[in-house]
Design a protein around this motif. Structure first.
Motif, mmCIF file in Angstrom:
data_model
loop_
_atom_site.group_PDB
_atom_site.id
_atom_site.type_symbol
_atom_site.label_atom_id
_atom_site.label_comp_id
_atom_site.label_asym_id
_atom_site.label_seq_id
_atom_site.Cartn_x
_atom_site.Cartn_y
_atom_site.Cartn_z
ATOM 1 N N LEU A 196 0.971 -1.118 -0.151
ATOM 2 C CA LEU A 196 -0.111 0.056 -0.101
ATOM 3 C C LEU A 196 0.705 1.263 -0.005
ATOM 4 C CD1 LEU A 196 -3.137 0.773 2.053
ATOM 5 C CD2 LEU A 196 -1.399 2.301 2.114
ATOM 6 N N PHE A 197 1.806 1.216 0.960
ATOM 7 C CA PHE A 197 2.759 2.573 0.930
ATOM 8 C C PHE A 197 3.731 2.491 -0.186
ATOM 9 C CE2 PHE A 197 1.401 2.590 5.487
ATOM 10 C CZ PHE A 197 0.985 3.973 5.566
ATOM 11 N N ALA A 198 4.233 1.562 -0.880
ATOM 12 C CA ALA A 198 4.738 1.466 -2.072
ATOM 13 C C ALA A 198 3.852 2.292 -3.232
ATOM 14 C CB ALA A 198 5.405 -0.009 -2.465
ATOM 15 N N ARG A 199 2.510 2.014 -3.201
ATOM 16 C CA ARG A 199 1.716 2.491 -4.202
ATOM 17 C C ARG A 199 1.490 4.098 -3.866
ATOM 18 N NH1 ARG A 199 -0.901 -2.173 -3.744
ATOM 19 N NH2 ARG A 199 -2.531 -1.578 -2.350
ATOM 20 N N ALA A 200 1.290 4.159 -2.424
ATOM 21 C CA ALA A 200 0.779 5.572 -2.066
ATOM 22 C C ALA A 200 1.927 6.696 -2.204
ATOM 23 C CB ALA A 200 0.158 5.638 -0.542
ATOM 24 N N LEU A 201 3.167 6.335 -1.872
ATOM 25 C CA LEU A 201 4.236 7.111 -1.814
ATOM 26 C C LEU A 201 5.233 6.467 -2.727
ATOM 27 C CD1 LEU A 201 5.077 7.767 1.870
ATOM 28 C CD2 LEU A 201 5.105 9.609 -0.037
ATOM 29 N N ARG A 202 5.272 6.882 -4.119
ATOM 30 C CA ARG A 202 6.215 6.503 -5.123
ATOM 31 C C ARG A 202 7.505 7.179 -5.244
ATOM 32 N NH1 ARG A 202 1.146 5.158 -7.685
ATOM 33 N NH2 ARG A 202 1.192 6.694 -9.168
ATOM 34 N N THR A 203 8.546 6.670 -5.160
ATOM 35 C CA THR A 203 9.777 7.442 -5.630
ATOM 36 C C THR A 203 9.919 7.704 -7.075
ATOM 37 O OG1 THR A 203 11.077 5.456 -5.755
ATOM 38 C CG2 THR A 203 11.262 6.548 -3.670
ATOM 39 N N THR A 204 10.330 8.881 -7.603
ATOM 40 C CA THR A 204 10.640 9.159 -8.727
ATOM 41 C C THR A 204 12.162 9.501 -8.940
ATOM 42 O OG1 THR A 204 10.535 11.478 -8.321
ATOM 43 C CG2 THR A 204 8.209 10.351 -8.766
ATOM 44 N N GLN A 205 12.578 10.019 -10.074
ATOM 45 C CA GLN A 205 14.038 10.047 -10.176
ATOM 46 C C GLN A 205 14.484 11.269 -9.117
ATOM 47 O OE1 GLN A 205 15.605 11.510 -14.093
ATOM 48 N NE2 GLN A 205 17.644 11.754 -13.179
ATOM 49 N N SER A 206 13.940 12.435 -9.198
ATOM 50 C CA SER A 206 14.271 13.345 -8.423
ATOM 51 C C SER A 206 13.441 13.670 -7.086
ATOM 52 C CB SER A 206 14.043 14.802 -9.289
ATOM 53 O OG SER A 206 12.942 14.923 -9.646
ATOM 54 N N GLY A 207 12.808 12.638 -6.716
ATOM 55 C CA GLY A 207 12.020 12.852 -5.411
ATOM 56 C C GLY A 207 10.849 11.776 -5.466
ATOM 57 N N PHE A 208 9.670 12.214 -4.914
ATOM 58 C CA PHE A 208 8.383 11.358 -4.876
ATOM 59 C C PHE A 208 7.415 11.994 -5.081
ATOM 60 C CE2 PHE A 208 9.212 13.581 -1.258
ATOM 61 C CZ PHE A 208 7.956 13.947 -0.543
ATOM 62 N N TYR A 209 6.232 11.225 -5.294
ATOM 63 C CA TYR A 209 4.766 11.374 -5.864
ATOM 64 C C TYR A 209 3.901 10.617 -4.650
ATOM 65 C CZ TYR A 209 0.518 10.899 -8.502
ATOM 66 O OH TYR A 209 -0.769 10.956 -8.845
ATOM 67 N N VAL A 210 2.791 11.460 -4.258
ATOM 68 C CA VAL A 210 1.671 10.902 -3.403
ATOM 69 C C VAL A 210 0.764 10.802 -4.117
ATOM 70 C CG1 VAL A 210 0.534 11.616 -1.507
ATOM 71 C CG2 VAL A 210 2.778 12.262 -1.225
#
Length: 572
Positions: free
Chosen positions: A225-239
């Motif tokens: 769930l948290f891997a989906r809800a808080l996804r890392t991106t190249q320069s940071g993350f996305y909620v």
């Protein structure tokens, strides 16, 4: 020709954790959180007590203040207000579009009014709004005393920024250059606060309780769930907004979605028992927070090229995440200032205005300082308000006397010298206990601090002997880093080892706190162990005691055995 001092008052006010810092000619006169003097924890009131004390300390009046540095910039809220309209493009976020645009506009205008109100309080001063993350960056970097480092700030929200990576340089006239930033709704602090609230604790106050609870749970259940809800991106993350809908800056809009509730558990009421699902949810949240913080630290290392890191913002108080960054060896050295949260931005905002004024005076008094608030050393003490208390004056041997009492199992409050900066007691407003005493953690939680039984207690240790007990491999003067422990620690002082095998330690040198260094040395001579339990001088829900009256109330209202208050041994 007379030189008129350049007087800059840094303010954190009207939001939470109000505080004040005063720079005179580039020298830090002092810094204190208002709650330590007003007894109102996390107060958002104008920090009147703090301002009065600082001006008196410097022999100044409000009319002598040349500039007021405020820790938010109203215009940037208004930018986010119009940018919020992009949420209309997605069905998931559409219903939040107008409330969010309205909320950011309202807060921007309110902040503008506050800046105007400050101008009326300090008639000779210009009021300078400072970008919130810049205030965090300059606080962290100035406090480090380093000439160069990466600076990572992660919090809930500063105007519209939530995460910034900057490069700091020049210790005497510090500058930070922001290289990358993330804007809301990508906010780690927002997610952690939302889950804290969902688990039945107060957002903005009890995130540390959730971090402690995490050690007792299994992250596996909610890992995906948290891997989906808080996804890392190249320069940071996305909620992911389907779990955490975008904030609106107005009440009545929940921070968690129906989907989040359906896939986790119903919200816990604060009086309800803590059960396995709560522990597991906390564990998964904490694990993901650590992963995202490590990702950001690696990004900071890559884009700054620096071998040192300063971390600031509210999420930097997550000591387990900081410990993970140190453990990973991404940097040679990691520094967290004593007040990494919003209170510390009073210092950073003042530094920003000092730098921007073009002053050639180097900064002084900030680097590696933490005992910056009021002291009550020579104050006469009248105990008539506390008729059950007895006092005796201790002589020169007070460190030996205190070590002896602690070695015999007493739990003692310590009130001496200037108030510490930041959320941790660092030996001047502390409750001390022997980690060798059977049942000491249970007794401290149940009868002294009145808090949850799973909450751990932090150790303070002689810096020169820390390596025998802790694996951190660097100094931790402000109790802001969780460290692994050695077999010696597990055998000799299991009381200070949390369920996840770590301790949030404070290393003490003779230069930093001569009295506490002497107490630890004397305790080690008696017991063979240079370690004491150190927790803050307060009970749950109250701020750290900043005044003698608060300390005496704490003694009479809790299970403390005694209080050592400026050389006086006070018992019930």
């Amino acid at each position: 020709m007379d030189h008129t001092p350049t007087v800059i008052l840094g303010l954190c006010s009207y939001t939470h954790d109000s505080s004040t810092a005063l720079l005179v000619d580039g020298e830090l006169v002092g810094f204190v959180e208002e709650e330590r003097l007003s007894e109102d924890k996390h107060t958002k009131a104008f920090p009147q007590h703090a301002v009065d004390w600082l001006l008196k300390e410097a022999g100044l009046t409000p009319g002598d203040v040349d500039a007021v540095a405020y820790n938010f910039h109203p215009a940037h809220y208004l930018v986010e207000s119009s940018a919020s309209l992009r949420l209309a493009l997605s069905a998931t976020t559409r219903e939040r579009t107008l409330p969010r645009a309205h909320g950011f506009a309202k807060v921007g205008l309110r902040t503008q009014r506050r800046v105007g109100a400050l101008g009326r309080l300090f008639p000779s001063a210009r009021v300078v709004p400072v970008l919130h993350h810049r205030a965090h960056q300059l606080a962290a970097f100035s406090w480090s005393g380093w000439t160069e480092s990466a600076v990572l700030v992660v919090d809930s929200l500063g105007e519209r920024q939530t995460t910034t990576i900057a490069h700091g340089h020049n210790a005497l006239r510090p500058r930070t250059r922001t290289l990358e930033s993330l804007n809301d709704p990508a906010s780690l602090g927002y997610v952690y606060g939302a889950v804290t609230e969902h688990l039945g604790w107060r957002r903005g106050d009890e995130e540390g309780t959730v971090m402690a609870l995490a050690a007792l749970g299994d992250p596996k259940r909610f890992r995906h769930l948290f891997a989906r809800a808080l996804r890392t991106t190249q320069s940071g993350f996305y909620v992911d907004p389907s779990y955490f809908p975008p904030r609106t800056l107005s009440s009545g809009y929940p921070r968690t979605s129906r989907r989040f509730l359906a896939e986790t558990c119903p919200p816990r009421q604060s009086a309800e028992p803590v059960v396995e699902v709560h522990r597991d949810l906390a564990a998964a949240l904490q694990e993901r927070t650590e992963q995202v913080m490590l990702h950001l630290a690696r990004r900071a290392r890559l884009i700054t090229g620096s071998r040192r890191l300063c971390a600031g913002g509210g999420v930097a108080t997550n000591c387990v995440s900081i410990g993970r960054i140190i453990e990973a060896g991404i940097f040679d050295d990691v520094f967290v200032p004593p007040a990494p949260g919003d209170a510390g931005t009073a210092v950073g905002a003042a530094v920003a205005v000092h730098i921007d004024s073009g002053s050639q005076r180097p900064l002084s008094g900030i680097a590696r300082s933490c005992y910056l608030g009021p002291s009550f050393e020579n104050l006469p003490l009248d105990l008539t308000r506390w008729p059950g208390l007895r006092q005796k004056m201790l002589g020169i041997e007070s460190a030996e006397f205190l070590a002896d009492q602690l070695a015999h199992g007493m739990i003692v409050g310590l009130f001496q010298g200037r108030v510490e900066a930041g959320p941790r007691a660092l030996g001047n407003r502390s409750i001390l206990a022997s980690p060798l005493e059977p049942g000491v953690v249970e007794r401290l939680n149940a009868t002294v601090k009145y808090r949850e039984p799973f909450r751990p207690f932090a150790p303070m240790v002689l810096a020169e002997r820390a390596g025998q007990f802790f694996t951190l491999g660097q100094e931790a003067p402000y109790m802001s880093m969780a460290s692994g422990v050695t077999d010696t620690a597990r055998e000799r002082v299991p009381a200070i080892v949390h369920a996840n095998g770590t301790s949030r330690l404070q290393t003490v040198t003779a230069a930093q706190n001569p009295f506490m260094h002497a107490v630890l040395t004397a305790f080690a001579r008696r017991t063979g162990v240079p370690v004491l339990i150190n927790t803050s001088l307060n009970v749950k829900g109250k701020p750290i005691c900043g005044t003698p009256a608060m300390a005496l109330d704490c003694l009479t209202g809790s299970g403390l055995d005694a209080l050592l208050l400026e050389g006086r041994w006070i018992t019930k």
